[in-house]
Design a protein around this motif. Structure first.
Motif, mmCIF file in Angstrom:
data_model
loop_
_atom_site.group_PDB
_atom_site.id
_atom_site.type_symbol
_atom_site.label_atom_id
_atom_site.label_comp_id
_atom_site.label_asym_id
_atom_site.label_seq_id
_atom_site.Cartn_x
_atom_site.Cartn_y
_atom_site.Cartn_z
ATOM 1 N N ARG A 268 5.194 2.225 2.638
ATOM 2 C CA ARG A 268 5.066 1.513 1.366
ATOM 3 C C ARG A 268 5.125 0.008 1.653
ATOM 4 N NH1 ARG A 268 9.259 3.422 -3.005
ATOM 5 N NH2 ARG A 268 8.475 5.447 -2.283
ATOM 6 N N GLN A 269 4.316 -0.394 2.618
ATOM 7 C CA GLN A 269 4.306 -1.788 3.052
ATOM 8 C C GLN A 269 2.970 -2.451 2.706
ATOM 9 O OE1 GLN A 269 6.704 -3.617 4.293
ATOM 10 N NE2 GLN A 269 8.256 -2.038 4.556
ATOM 11 N N ILE B 153 0.861 -1.181 0.000
ATOM 12 C CA ILE B 153 0.000 0.000 0.000
ATOM 13 C C ILE B 153 0.900 1.234 0.000
ATOM 14 C CG2 ILE B 153 -1.751 1.289 1.277
ATOM 15 C CD1 ILE B 153 -2.655 -1.364 2.490
ATOM 16 N N VAL B 154 0.803 2.017 -1.037
ATOM 17 C CA VAL B 154 1.637 3.213 -1.164
ATOM 18 C C VAL B 154 0.851 4.415 -0.646
ATOM 19 C CG1 VAL B 154 2.914 4.705 -2.736
ATOM 20 C CG2 VAL B 154 2.816 2.232 -3.158
ATOM 21 N N ILE B 155 1.328 5.003 0.445
ATOM 22 C CA ILE B 155 0.669 6.169 1.029
ATOM 23 C C ILE B 155 1.235 7.417 0.366
ATOM 24 C CG2 ILE B 155 0.234 7.448 3.157
ATOM 25 C CD1 ILE B 155 0.546 4.851 4.683
ATOM 26 N N PRO B 156 0.406 8.209 -0.306
ATOM 27 C CA PRO B 156 0.907 9.397 -1.014
ATOM 28 C C PRO B 156 1.679 10.337 -0.099
ATOM 29 C CG PRO B 156 -1.391 8.959 -1.565
ATOM 30 C CD PRO B 156 -1.049 8.047 -0.429
ATOM 31 N N VAL B 157 2.663 10.972 -0.664
ATOM 32 C CA VAL B 157 3.521 11.972 -0.004
ATOM 33 C C VAL B 157 4.433 11.308 1.023
ATOM 34 C CG1 VAL B 157 3.643 14.131 1.294
ATOM 35 C CG2 VAL B 157 1.784 13.775 -0.340
ATOM 36 N N LEU B 158 3.853 10.611 2.007
ATOM 37 C CA LEU B 158 4.671 10.005 3.060
ATOM 38 C C LEU B 158 5.600 8.935 2.501
ATOM 39 C CD1 LEU B 158 2.054 9.610 5.944
ATOM 40 C CD2 LEU B 158 3.812 11.370 5.682
ATOM 41 N N SER B 159 5.154 8.225 1.482
ATOM 42 C CA SER B 159 5.989 7.169 0.897
ATOM 43 C C SER B 159 7.198 7.722 0.162
ATOM 44 C CB SER B 159 5.158 6.309 -0.055
ATOM 45 O OG SER B 159 4.667 7.080 -1.126
ATOM 46 N N GLU B 160 7.189 9.019 -0.110
ATOM 47 C CA GLU B 160 8.311 9.652 -0.816
ATOM 48 C C GLU B 160 9.403 10.162 0.117
ATOM 49 O OE1 GLU B 160 8.420 9.385 -4.016
ATOM 50 O OE2 GLU B 160 6.410 8.500 -4.067
ATOM 51 N N ILE B 161 9.169 10.052 1.423
ATOM 52 C CA ILE B 161 10.187 10.487 2.380
ATOM 53 C C ILE B 161 11.411 9.586 2.242
ATOM 54 C CG2 ILE B 161 10.734 10.791 4.828
ATOM 55 C CD1 ILE B 161 7.776 11.236 5.335
#
Length: 304
Positions: A136-137, A119-127
């Protein structure tokens, strides 16, 4: 490389944490379930079959949870209704689960599975660094964290959790107070089986998205050791799960790097640490009882 190692540790630790949380609740209710390994492998084969036949990995997860819960009902019926020996029954169900899962999964050997996507969480997964590790787990990782938080609140902050712990400490007194001991223990056993099934589903849908006979590879026994290692505390289970998972992953990296540490030595470390923790817990309890006045010592029951 560090990020890749941590990602594999998270994946390896997640089923240990999930299975151990279920067993923790079961043991808090006063039931020792040694059939975790069998329930985990049954969850793995049911999850793979459900995901492969439907094409939806989430349905596979539900099938794994249901498979573990149903298998735990057999354990509950034998030990709580027929009052068979818990240790012998748990060992027998582990053997039964390993054999039955092999029979069910015979037609699935060598077939590519349906992987549960992260599950890719927008914005937070780009940290950088933290993004891939935490945001991104796959679903099972977030369920494992939710389990730790939920079980901790349930056991130590809710009235029902207090009743469950009372049953585990002294079921006779709990029954005298009007608590339905058998029903509570049945629910605890089913919860433990469902968690073991979910842990098995993670193995066949995330860790290795395929069916391999005996793919639990002793993780059910490690989960049992983890509960003791954590001294029956949810947050310690989470920490211990990642320590045990790291040991399993680091032995693979040690072999790849040519480090001369026998893999067998690293494999036995979780169990060796558990024995050390048991000795420490036993020593602390004995010291507490010795230092407790005689008038209080008779009614003192150390918290597990």
């Amino acid at each position: 490389m560090l990020e890749a190692i941590l990602l594999t540790i998270i994946t390896a630790a997640t089923p240990l944490v999930i299975a151990a949380m279920g067993e923790l609740v079961t043991e808090r209710a006063g039931v020792l379930n040694l059939g975790v390994e069998g329930m985990m492998i049954m969850g793995a084969v049911c999850a793979f079959a459900g995901a492969y036949l439907t094409g939806y990995p989430v349905i596979g997860l539900l099938c794994g949870i249901l498979g573990g819960a149903v298998f735990s009902l057999l354990f509950g019926f034998l030990t709580l209704t027929l009052v068979t020996n818990q240790v012998a029954t748990g060992l027998a169900l582990t053997i039964l689960g390993l054999g039955l899962s092999g029979q069910i999964g015979e037609s699935f050997v060598g077939i590519p599975g349906v992987k549960l996507q992260p599950i890719v969480i927008p914005v937070l997964s780009e940290i950088p660094f933290l993004g891939p590790l935490l945001f991104r787990q796959d679903l099972t990782f977030y369920l494992s964290i939710a389990l730790v938080i939920g079980v901790n609140w349930y056991l130590f902050r809710s009235r029902r959790g207090l009743k469950l712990r009372a049953i585990g400490d002294n079921h006779g007194s709990a029954h005298a107070l009007g608590i339905n001991v058998i029903r509570t223990r049945y629910l605890a056993v089913m919860f433990g089986g469902a968690c073991a099934g979910l842990a098995g589903a993670q193995l066949s849908l995330v860790y290795t998205p395929q069916w391999v006979e005996n793919m639990s590879a002793g993780r059910g026994w490690i989960a049992l050791a983890l509960v003791v290692f954590a001294s029956w505390r949810p947050w310690r289970v989470l920490a211990g799960g990642y320590i045990f998972g790291a040991v399993g992953i680091l032995q693979l990296h040690a072999q790849a790097l040519g480090i001369g540490v026998p893999s067998q030595f690293l494999s036995m470390l979780p169990y060796a640490v558990t024995i050390v923790v048991l000795i420490i817990i036993s020593h602390n309890r004995r010291t507490t009882l010795i230092n407790t006045p005689a008038s209080l010592g008779k009614s003192f029951v150390p918290d597990r």
